[in-house]
Design a protein around this motif. Structure first.
Motif, mmCIF file in Angstrom:
data_model
loop_
_atom_site.group_PDB
_atom_site.id
_atom_site.type_symbol
_atom_site.label_atom_id
_atom_site.label_comp_id
_atom_site.label_asym_id
_atom_site.label_seq_id
_atom_site.Cartn_x
_atom_site.Cartn_y
_atom_site.Cartn_z
ATOM 1 N N GLU A 1 23.448 -2.897 17.650
ATOM 2 C CA GLU A 1 24.547 -2.369 16.845
ATOM 3 C C GLU A 1 24.043 -1.442 15.745
ATOM 4 O O GLU A 1 24.684 -0.430 15.419
ATOM 5 C CB GLU A 1 25.311 -3.540 16.222
ATOM 6 N N TYR A 2 22.867 -1.766 15.174
ATOM 7 C CA TYR A 2 22.375 -1.018 14.017
ATOM 8 C C TYR A 2 21.720 0.311 14.376
ATOM 9 O O TYR A 2 21.530 1.160 13.491
ATOM 10 C CB TYR A 2 21.395 -1.887 13.224
ATOM 11 N N LEU A 3 21.356 0.524 15.620
ATOM 12 C CA LEU A 3 20.651 1.762 15.970
ATOM 13 C C LEU A 3 21.494 3.008 15.708
ATOM 14 O O LEU A 3 21.050 3.912 14.986
ATOM 15 C CB LEU A 3 20.173 1.704 17.419
ATOM 16 N N PRO A 4 22.710 3.135 16.259
ATOM 17 C CA PRO A 4 23.500 4.334 15.948
ATOM 18 C C PRO A 4 23.930 4.376 14.487
ATOM 19 O O PRO A 4 24.095 5.471 13.918
ATOM 20 C CB PRO A 4 24.709 4.225 16.883
ATOM 21 N N LYS A 5 24.100 3.221 13.876
ATOM 22 C CA LYS A 5 24.520 3.198 12.471
ATOM 23 C C LYS A 5 23.391 3.663 11.557
ATOM 24 O O LYS A 5 23.645 4.331 10.539
ATOM 25 C CB LYS A 5 25.015 1.799 12.101
ATOM 26 N N MET A 6 22.146 3.335 11.904
ATOM 27 C CA MET A 6 21.015 3.862 11.129
ATOM 28 C C MET A 6 20.905 5.372 11.319
ATOM 29 O O MET A 6 20.570 6.115 10.376
ATOM 30 C CB MET A 6 19.729 3.171 11.553
ATOM 31 N N HIS A 7 21.165 5.840 12.513
ATOM 32 C CA HIS A 7 21.171 7.285 12.781
ATOM 33 C C HIS A 7 22.156 7.983 11.851
ATOM 34 O O HIS A 7 21.842 9.023 11.246
ATOM 35 C CB HIS A 7 21.542 7.507 14.247
ATOM 36 N N ALA A 8 23.332 7.391 11.677
ATOM 37 C CA ALA A 8 24.349 7.983 10.805
ATOM 38 C C ALA A 8 24.000 7.810 9.336
ATOM 39 O O ALA A 8 24.152 8.741 8.537
ATOM 40 C CB ALA A 8 25.711 7.354 11.097
ATOM 41 N N LEU A 9 23.530 6.609 8.941
ATOM 42 C CA LEU A 9 23.246 6.347 7.534
ATOM 43 C C LEU A 9 22.124 7.234 7.003
ATOM 44 O O LEU A 9 22.133 7.629 5.832
ATOM 45 C CB LEU A 9 22.879 4.872 7.337
ATOM 46 N N LEU A 10 21.178 7.579 7.848
ATOM 47 C CA LEU A 10 20.075 8.452 7.440
ATOM 48 C C LEU A 10 20.404 9.921 7.668
ATOM 49 O O LEU A 10 19.535 10.789 7.541
ATOM 50 C CB LEU A 10 18.793 8.068 8.183
ATOM 51 N N GLY A 11 21.657 10.209 7.998
ATOM 52 C CA GLY A 11 22.075 11.588 8.160
ATOM 53 C C GLY A 11 21.400 12.301 9.313
ATOM 54 O O GLY A 11 21.292 13.533 9.304
ATOM 55 N N GLY A 12 20.919 11.541 10.288
ATOM 56 C CA GLY A 12 20.248 12.141 11.437
ATOM 57 C C GLY A 12 18.866 12.679 11.126
ATOM 58 O O GLY A 12 18.277 13.401 11.948
ATOM 59 N N LEU A 13 18.315 12.331 9.962
ATOM 60 C CA LEU A 13 17.037 12.900 9.528
ATOM 61 C C LEU A 13 15.830 12.120 10.038
ATOM 62 O O LEU A 13 14.695 12.582 9.872
ATOM 63 C CB LEU A 13 16.998 12.970 7.997
ATOM 64 N N GLY B 1 0.830 -1.191 0.000
ATOM 65 C CA GLY B 1 0.000 0.000 0.000
ATOM 66 C C GLY B 1 0.865 1.239 0.000
ATOM 67 O O GLY B 1 1.894 1.302 -0.683
ATOM 68 N N HIS B 2 0.478 2.246 0.782
ATOM 69 C CA HIS B 2 1.248 3.492 0.832
ATOM 70 C C HIS B 2 2.648 3.211 1.356
ATOM 71 O O HIS B 2 2.839 2.516 2.359
ATOM 72 C CB HIS B 2 0.551 4.512 1.722
ATOM 73 N N LEU B 3 3.659 3.773 0.682
ATOM 74 C CA LEU B 3 5.046 3.534 1.051
ATOM 75 C C LEU B 3 5.622 4.710 1.842
ATOM 76 O O LEU B 3 5.432 5.869 1.471
ATOM 77 C CB LEU B 3 5.905 3.313 -0.199
ATOM 78 N N THR B 4 6.330 4.389 2.905
ATOM 79 C CA THR B 4 7.044 5.404 3.674
ATOM 80 C C THR B 4 8.300 5.801 2.913
ATOM 81 O O THR B 4 9.152 4.957 2.632
ATOM 82 C CB THR B 4 7.452 4.862 5.054
ATOM 83 N N PRO B 5 8.452 7.073 2.559
ATOM 84 C CA PRO B 5 9.649 7.484 1.797
ATOM 85 C C PRO B 5 10.855 7.645 2.705
ATOM 86 O O PRO B 5 10.740 7.775 3.930
ATOM 87 C CB PRO B 5 9.235 8.833 1.206
ATOM 88 N N LEU B 6 12.016 7.622 2.087
ATOM 89 C CA LEU B 6 13.229 7.968 2.816
ATOM 90 C C LEU B 6 13.108 9.395 3.341
ATOM 91 O O LEU B 6 12.528 10.260 2.679
ATOM 92 C CB LEU B 6 14.450 7.879 1.900
ATOM 93 N N PRO B 7 13.635 9.671 4.529
ATOM 94 C CA PRO B 7 13.587 11.048 5.035
ATOM 95 C C PRO B 7 14.341 11.993 4.110
ATOM 96 O O PRO B 7 15.421 11.668 3.613
ATOM 97 C CB PRO B 7 14.237 10.961 6.416
ATOM 98 N N ALA B 8 13.757 13.129 3.863
ATOM 99 C CA ALA B 8 14.344 14.091 2.932
ATOM 100 C C ALA B 8 14.997 15.234 3.694
ATOM 101 O O ALA B 8 14.694 15.489 4.857
ATOM 102 C CB ALA B 8 13.260 14.632 1.995
ATOM 103 N N GLY B 9 15.897 15.928 3.014
ATOM 104 C CA GLY B 9 16.546 17.092 3.607
ATOM 105 C C GLY B 9 18.052 16.953 3.616
ATOM 106 O O GLY B 9 18.605 15.923 3.247
ATOM 107 N N ARG B 10 18.690 18.003 4.041
ATOM 108 C CA ARG B 10 20.146 18.026 4.104
ATOM 109 C C ARG B 10 20.603 17.258 5.344
ATOM 110 O O ARG B 10 20.127 17.510 6.457
ATOM 111 C CB ARG B 10 20.647 19.473 4.172
ATOM 112 N N PRO B 11 21.515 16.293 5.200
ATOM 113 C CA PRO B 11 21.983 15.529 6.363
ATOM 114 C C PRO B 11 22.550 16.444 7.442
ATOM 115 O O PRO B 11 23.172 17.470 7.149
ATOM 116 C CB PRO B 11 23.074 14.622 5.771
ATOM 117 N N ARG B 12 22.309 16.050 8.679
ATOM 118 C CA ARG B 12 22.848 16.798 9.804
ATOM 119 C C ARG B 12 24.373 16.695 9.837
ATOM 120 O O ARG B 12 24.955 15.758 9.306
ATOM 121 C CB ARG B 12 22.280 16.262 11.116
#
Length: 545
Positions: free
Chosen positions: A286-298, A29-40
């Motif tokens: 292990e993946y929690l802080p790495k996801m924070h970084a990979l998504l640029g903090g967005l 159904g409806h897809l959640t998009p990647l967070p947009a914006g300039r990485p922190r």
């Protein structure tokens, strides 16, 4: 070192089945998009490079070459005896196909070949990988977790490093296969994909109970696949899963942590009394802080989940009673009793040795030096375990005696012996401070050197290189076979002229263990932690800038 086009054709052969064409019984159904914006802008992870003299540089390069030489010799054995197979049997020269028969060692090693500058071998490997048929499997049930971290992670990282289009094409094929794991009524993933049923589009049945690491360790790879392809479906799939973990994180019996076992069938990640930071749960944290970084903090939930986890995990840490009273920390498991108290089992395992690096990396990303300090003590705890045993290697699983607090911890022989007597599997020949070695093997695992590598990159302190070198020499000497390969050791708690070994070499020997040793002695701009996050199989994904 790696410049120029390949001399081998690298046009991907399409798999015999097109997973992207499967019509799901339960579409998203409806897809959640990647967070947009300039990485922190994050605080720097790596320390400024320290000045070194010519003799220090010569020593570092010598050690790096020795690590590379071990990799080259073992890779040649894989090429000669197990090419395109999942794993080498390093003693007999045979092979195993335990991960669907898609050449797990080959795919898992791609980025290592690139990083070590083995360009001809890399080109040969990419040429072979381009021919893998993800429409066929040696197993009727495909392990979602292992397929994701070893295969998809390996393809994505090798693409990020080399930009070889064949690798991304195969990653998309495999990503579409993994995506069928989410063709379930509640859109939670299955632990094992029924290969035949998945092709039909018929909905899969979610298992009632799984270890928390399995569904919680799909986020990094599927997010990176969405980033590279622009297709949000992969990120959407894992976002639904991580929302369940996010919503339940503070409702468990140890807030900040999830029970070892969870139910994706009922979306229950709250009920349960057993907690661990080691195997079965490790990589979800292990993946929690790495996801924070990979998504640029967005995506703020990953920063929040990271902070919650780091606080909750303190409940499972203990300072062990050891003869020299060194202020190290150990990660334990525990159970919440009927009266609501958390009782530690004072048991740790090699798999838990990632936690030092996880604390330190998260501490840098969150600008929390106290977490970095905890990470250093946890890493030293694993190093201590290596250095204590006569072979210089840490067993898979062991027990120690926990002090009453982190601050007040003096060696007491009487107390230690009393606590040791309570352990049904106590062993008298173990070094002082250790009560059991319930699993005395060393199976070429990387978690300890992973944390040593991270601590070196974060601090720049060469003491971590010295500690790592001692680990490397002990491992290479202790695991060496008569054919000059390396194999798992059955018992590292006793010394012998030749240690008894198992005829098995996990793909993570190439993908992680030797890679981390190599990077420890490489210039810090090679796979900088300010440019990459590494998945749980040490595959580097580019961070957004």
């Amino acid at each position: 070192m790696n410049e120029g086009p390949s001399q081998l054709p690298q046009i991907p052969t399409k798999s015999s089945f097109d997973w992207s064409k499967v019509r799901f019984q339960f579409p998203a159904g409806h897809l959640t998009p990647l967070p947009a914006g300039r990485p922190r802008s994050f605080p720097p992870v790596q320390a400024q490079r320290r000045a070194s003299n010519a003799s220090q540089e010569e020593l570092r390069e010598s050690r790096r070459r020795q690590v590379r030489d071990v990799f080259v010799d073992d890779w040649e054995a894989y090429r000669n005896h197990a090419w395109m197979k999942d794993a080498l049997k390093p003693i007999s020269g045979g092979y195993r196909d335990q991960f669907s028969g898609w050449a797990a060692t080959l795919v898992d090693s791609l980025d290592s070949l690139w990083i070590l500058g083995m360009r001809e071998d890399f080109d040969e490997a990419v040429h072979a990988v381009a021919q893998i048929d993800f429409g066929k499997s040696t197993s009727s049930r495909v392990n979602t977790f292992e397929t994701n971290i070893r295969y998809l992670g390996g393809l994505l990282a090798a693409y990020d490093l080399s930009k070889r289009e064949a690798l991304l094409a195969k990653a998309v094929e495999l990503g579409d296969l993994i995506y069928t794991a989410f063709n379930t009524e509640n859109r939670m993933p299955v632990d094992f994909i029924d290969f035949i049923t998945a092709k039909t589009g018929q909905g899969l049945t979610v298992e009632r109970r799984v270890v928390s690491a399995s569904p919680g360790t799909l986020s990094l790879e599927l997010t990176r696949l969405s980033q590279l392809t622009g297709d949000p479906k992969y990120y959407d799939a894992i976002s639904r899963v991580m929302d369940v973990f996010y919503n339940g994180q503070q409702k468990t019996k140890v807030p900040g942590l999830w029970p070892t076992f969870v139910s994706m069938l009922t979306k229950d990640v709250v009920i349960g009394s057993d907690f661990t930071l080691a195997g079965s749960a490790d990589s979800i944290y292990e993946y929690l802080p790495k996801m924070h970084a990979l998504l640029g903090g967005l995506e703020s939930k990953y920063e929040e989940m990271t902070a919650r986890f780091l606080e909750g995990a303190k409940e499972l840490l203990f300072r062990p009673m050891i003869p020299n009273n060194e202020p190290i920390l150990i990660a334990s498991s525990g159970r919440v009793t009927l009266d609501g108290k958390l009782k530690l089992d004072q048991e740790t395992e090699h798999l838990a040795c990632y936690i030092g690096g996880a604390y330190a990396l998260a501490g840098k990303l969150l600008n929390r030096q106290d977490y970095v300090n905890i990470g250093a003590k946890l890493t030293l705890g694993c190093v201590y375990s290596y250095r204590s045993f006569p072979t210089g290697m840490m067993p898979e699983r062991l027990n120690m005696v926990a002090c009453q607090s982190f601050e007040n911890c003096q060696w007491d022989t009487k107390t230690f012996m009393e606590e040791k007597a309570k352990q049904s599997q106590a062993k008298d020949h173990l070094p002082a401070g250790f009560t059991t070695a319930k699993d005395p093997r060393y199976i070429l695992r990387p978690e300890a050197i992973e944390s040593v590598f991270i601590m070196y990159r974060i601090t720049g302190d060469p003491i971590w290189q010295e500690l790592g070198w001692d680990m490397f020499t002990a491992i290479v000497n202790g695991t060496k076979t008569a054919s000059n390969t390396h194999a798992a050791v059955r018992d590292v708690t006793s010394i012998a002229p030749v240690l008894d070994k198992e005829d098995y070499m996990e793909s993570f020997w190439f993908a992680e263990t030797l890679k981390y040793f190599y990077l420890l002695f490489s210039p810090p701009d090679i796979i900088s932690l300010d440019d990459y996050v590494l998945n749980t199989e040490a595959h580097p994904f580019l961070r957004p800038k």
